[in-house]
Design a protein around this motif. Structure first.
Motif, PDB file in Angstrom:
ATOM      1  N   ALA A  36       0.827  -1.208   0.000  1.00 13.07           N
ATOM      2  CA  ALA A  36       0.000   0.000   0.000  1.00 13.07           C
ATOM      3  C   ALA A  36       0.862   1.260   0.000  1.00 13.07           C
ATOM      4  O   ALA A  36       0.501   2.275  -0.605  1.00 13.07           O
ATOM      5  CB  ALA A  36      -0.918  -0.004   1.221  1.00 13.07           C
ATOM      6  N   ILE A  37       2.014   1.208   0.660  1.00 10.74           N
ATOM      7  CA  ILE A  37       2.878   2.374   0.803  1.00 10.74           C
ATOM      8  C   ILE A  37       3.800   2.563  -0.401  1.00 10.74           C
ATOM      9  O   ILE A  37       4.122   3.692  -0.787  1.00 10.74           O
ATOM     10  CB  ILE A  37       3.709   2.243   2.088  1.00 10.74           C
ATOM     11  N   SER A  38       4.236   1.490  -1.025  1.00 12.58           N
ATOM     12  CA  SER A  38       5.289   1.537  -2.024  1.00 12.58           C
ATOM     13  C   SER A  38       5.038   2.532  -3.173  1.00 12.58           C
ATOM     14  O   SER A  38       5.965   3.260  -3.568  1.00 12.58           O
ATOM     15  CB  SER A  38       5.539   0.131  -2.596  1.00 12.58           C
ATOM     16  N   PRO A  39       3.834   2.624  -3.740  1.00 18.26           N
ATOM     17  CA  PRO A  39       3.636   3.598  -4.828  1.00 18.26           C
ATOM     18  C   PRO A  39       3.888   5.038  -4.381  1.00 18.26           C
ATOM     19  O   PRO A  39       4.393   5.853  -5.157  1.00 18.26           O
ATOM     20  CB  PRO A  39       2.170   3.380  -5.223  1.00 18.26           C
ATOM     21  N   ARG A  40       3.546   5.355  -3.144  1.00 18.41           N
ATOM     22  CA  ARG A  40       3.784   6.714  -2.648  1.00 18.41           C
ATOM     23  C   ARG A  40       5.274   6.964  -2.413  1.00 18.41           C
ATOM     24  O   ARG A  40       5.750   8.099  -2.534  1.00 18.41           O
ATOM     25  CB  ARG A  40       2.975   6.957  -1.373  1.00 18.41           C
ATOM     26  N   LEU A  41       6.002   5.925  -2.097  1.00 14.66           N
ATOM     27  CA  LEU A  41       7.453   6.057  -1.947  1.00 14.66           C
ATOM     28  C   LEU A  41       8.087   6.422  -3.290  1.00 14.66           C
ATOM     29  O   LEU A  41       9.029   7.227  -3.347  1.00 14.66           O
ATOM     30  CB  LEU A  41       8.061   4.763  -1.419  1.00 14.66           C
ATOM     31  N   ALA A  42       7.582   5.831  -4.362  1.00 14.69           N
ATOM     32  CA  ALA A  42       8.089   6.162  -5.700  1.00 14.69           C
ATOM     33  C   ALA A  42       7.826   7.632  -6.018  1.00 14.69           C
ATOM     34  O   ALA A  42       8.675   8.319  -6.606  1.00 14.69           O
ATOM     35  CB  ALA A  42       7.435   5.258  -6.739  1.00 14.69           C
ATOM     36  N   GLN A  43       6.665   8.135  -5.618  1.00 18.73           N
ATOM     37  CA  GLN A  43       6.336   9.531  -5.868  1.00 18.73           C
ATOM     38  C   GLN A  43       7.243  10.477  -5.079  1.00 18.73           C
ATOM     39  O   GLN A  43       7.493  11.607  -5.504  1.00 18.73           O
ATOM     40  CB  GLN A  43       4.876   9.787  -5.493  1.00 18.73           C
ATOM     41  N   ARG A  44       7.742  10.014  -3.920  1.00 25.64           N
ATOM     42  CA  ARG A  44       8.579  10.853  -3.058  1.00 25.64           C
ATOM     43  C   ARG A  44      10.068  10.598  -3.239  1.00 25.64           C
ATOM     44  O   ARG A  44      10.888  11.191  -2.532  1.00 25.64           O
ATOM     45  CB  ARG A  44       8.228  10.606  -1.589  1.00 25.64           C
ATOM     46  N   ALA A  45      10.458   9.731  -4.152  1.00 29.08           N
ATOM     47  CA  ALA A  45      11.869   9.357  -4.278  1.00 29.08           C
ATOM     48  C   ALA A  45      12.748  10.557  -4.609  1.00 29.08           C
ATOM     49  O   ALA A  45      13.834  10.728  -4.036  1.00 29.08           O
ATOM     50  CB  ALA A  45      12.036   8.265  -5.335  1.00 29.08           C
ATOM     51  N   ARG A 104      10.675  -1.385  -4.424  1.00 30.05           N
ATOM     52  CA  ARG A 104      10.039  -1.073  -5.709  1.00 30.05           C
ATOM     53  C   ARG A 104       9.772   0.424  -5.824  1.00 30.05           C
ATOM     54  O   ARG A 104       9.752   0.988  -6.920  1.00 30.05           O
ATOM     55  CB  ARG A 104       8.712  -1.822  -5.845  1.00 30.05           C
ATOM     56  N   GLY A 105       9.544   1.058  -4.673  1.00 31.64           N
ATOM     57  CA  GLY A 105       9.240   2.480  -4.689  1.00 31.64           C
ATOM     58  C   GLY A 105      10.456   3.356  -4.528  1.00 31.64           C
ATOM     59  O   GLY A 105      10.625   4.335  -5.254  1.00 31.64           O
ATOM     60  N   CYS A 106      11.345   3.015  -3.570  1.00 31.77           N
ATOM     61  CA  CYS A 106      12.483   3.890  -3.283  1.00 31.77           C
ATOM     62  C   CYS A 106      13.557   3.099  -2.552  1.00 31.77           C
ATOM     63  O   CYS A 106      13.328   2.615  -1.439  1.00 31.77           O
ATOM     64  CB  CYS A 106      12.035   5.073  -2.436  1.00 31.77           C
ATOM     65  N   SER A 107      14.727   2.981  -3.147  1.00 36.64           N
ATOM     66  CA  SER A 107      15.812   2.209  -2.541  1.00 36.64           C
ATOM     67  C   SER A 107      16.357   2.889  -1.288  1.00 36.64           C
ATOM     68  O   SER A 107      16.742   2.214  -0.332  1.00 36.64           O
ATOM     69  CB  SER A 107      16.944   2.012  -3.552  1.00 36.64           C
ATOM     70  N   SER A 108      16.413   4.217  -1.272  1.00 33.96           N
ATOM     71  CA  SER A 108      16.883   4.916  -0.075  1.00 33.96           C
ATOM     72  C   SER A 108      15.963   4.626   1.103  1.00 33.96           C
ATOM     73  O   SER A 108      16.419   4.385   2.226  1.00 33.96           O
ATOM     74  CB  SER A 108      16.956   6.422  -0.322  1.00 33.96           C
ATOM     75  N   THR A 109      14.661   4.649   0.860  1.00 32.49           N
ATOM     76  CA  THR A 109      13.713   4.326   1.925  1.00 32.49           C
ATOM     77  C   THR A 109      13.875   2.880   2.364  1.00 32.49           C
ATOM     78  O   THR A 109      13.835   2.583   3.568  1.00 32.49           O
ATOM     79  CB  THR A 109      12.274   4.578   1.455  1.00 32.49           C
TER      80      THR A 109
END
Length: 413
Positions: free
Chosen positions: A35-44, A94-99
């Motif tokens: 559920a969180i991963s797509p938003r992580l991509a938006q914030r990368a 999948r969304g952000c490697s730093s996260t």
């Protein structure tokens, strides 16, 4: 959010009031990550600009219960294991490697804190059950002197990933011993006694906030310390006497490499999946032909996918073997630890090879800052530079042991 607001960054994390998150099952943890991963991509991109994980992301990870994935149930955590952590990391990456890097570190550190004495755990979580700890594991960077009731600790540690989100530091230092060689020891230090130097500026894993951390002549009580050799062995950890869950008996150093290696492998897996999907409908800029019809692109996708599959299969097998052995009360030999670390480093090199294989096939389009591939390329090369994941280091250590030589000192074994 304007540019000025984006770059406002508190020097250290200030705890906020949070409601108790749910205790998660394995399936719930994976679903929460999805559920969180797509938003992580938006914030990368924002994470890279901030050089740390955005507050919105931290709040989501806390609210979902994912930050307390490995925290002892005694303090409200889910007390899930290494396999559960890795499965969540594969989704977050999948969304952000730093996260994913920061999350894997901070969530696993709650397990490490659970291996300390109960009084140390109460110091951390009684007032703030959401408290997190960053780490500085380079023992030569710190010096500790025994005094009545504990130690005086001074040092400067690099790469404190996630320190901006943390109110505690877990650091290693060389401890003076009368008449003997210095002892490697871990120390738990509250935020009032450490300083983040805000100096992380890197081409990859840019959003991890991996600043240097300084401690100057801080008193650390005895109950907030533990011998590094006890951590390495796992068998006599204070937390192992408190909890029935074999997680708290796990040899910490043997598991440490998996906490990190899952990020580059997961990043490579995400890159292959996203690249393949993007190429299905893409047309060549100059020819107008479908890129998917090029044999060179097909071969590079095959190479990258193979690298990822081999890497993931081996590290999953090894960390599941580690967990199964601990459950059975068996602890790995030095030879086994060296083999596992060799495999982790080689898996990381395969992950690097996977993304490197995709870059030429991506063409100039792969360089666009708006697309994830360029960030994945930078992040995966940055991750591979970590000493726990570097092939040259662990290949040499394994080869030395295989040839009957003593492996070089200083490795977390």
């Amino acid at each position: 959010m304007n540019v000025a607001q984006l770059h406002q960054r508190p020097p250290q994390h200030v705890p906020t009031s949070r409601s108790a998150p749910p205790r998660l099952t394995h399936a719930q943890a994976v679903e929460a990550a999805k559920a969180i991963s797509p938003r992580l991509a938006q914030r990368a991109a924002a994470a890279e600009s901030l050089r740390r994980i955005p507050e919105e992301t931290l709040n989501e990870l806390h609210a979902s219960g994912l930050m307390r994935l490995m925290q002892p149930a005694r303090f409200g955590g889910s007390e899930l294991g290494l396999d559960d952590l890795m499965n969540v990391v594969f989704v977050i990456a999948r969304g952000c490697s730093s996260t994913a890097w920061v999350y894997s570190n901070l969530a696993s550190h709650s397990w490490n804190l659970g291996q300390f004495e109960l009084q140390a755990q109460e110091d951390i979580w009684n007032d703030d059950p959401h408290a997190l700890a960053a780490t500085g594991l380079a023992f030569p960077c710190g010096r500790a002197t025994p005094v009545e009731g504990g130690y005086r600790l001074t040092g400067l540690w690099p790469f404190g990933s996630g320190v901006d989100a943390s109110t505690w530091m877990l650091v290693g230092a060389m401890t003076e011993r009368a008449g003997g060689a210095p002892e490697r020891r871990f120390f738990l230090v509250p935020q009032s006694d450490f300083k983040s130097l805000d100096n992380w500026s890197s081409y990859g894993l840019t959003g991890t906030g991996s600043h240097d951390v300084q401690i100057q002549d801080a008193f650390v009580p005895e109950h907030r310390t533990v011998s590094a050799e006890v951590f390495a062995a796992g068998q006599n950890l204070p937390g192992a006497q408190l909890y029935k869950n074999p997680l708290f008996s796990m040899p910490t150093f043997a598991a440490f490499a998996y906490v990190l290696s899952s990020i580059p492998v997961a990043t490579a897996k995400a890159a292959v999946e996203q690249f393949t999907q993007g190429m299905r409908a893409r047309a060549g800029t100059y020819t107008g032909n479908r890129v998917a019809e090029l044999a060179s692109v097909q071969a590079r996708i095959a190479e990258a996918a193979s690298c990822v599959e081999f890497a993931e299969t081996v590290i999953r097998r090894d960390w599941q073997t580690l967990e199964a052995n601990v459950l059975a009360g068996e602890f790995p030999s030095m030879e086994t630890k060296l083999r596992w670390k060799r495999n982790v480093a080689f898996a990381t090199s395969l992950a690097v090879r996977a993304v490197d294989a995709l870059m030429p096939a991506a063409g100039a389009g792969g360089l666009k800052m708006a697309l994830p591939l360029q960030r994945q390329f930078r992040d995966i090369h940055a991750a591979s530079a970590h000493i726990a994941l570097t092939w040259d280091v662990h290949a040499a250590a394994y080869g030395q042991s295989a040839l009957g030589l003593q492996p070089q000192g200083g490795l977390l074994l």
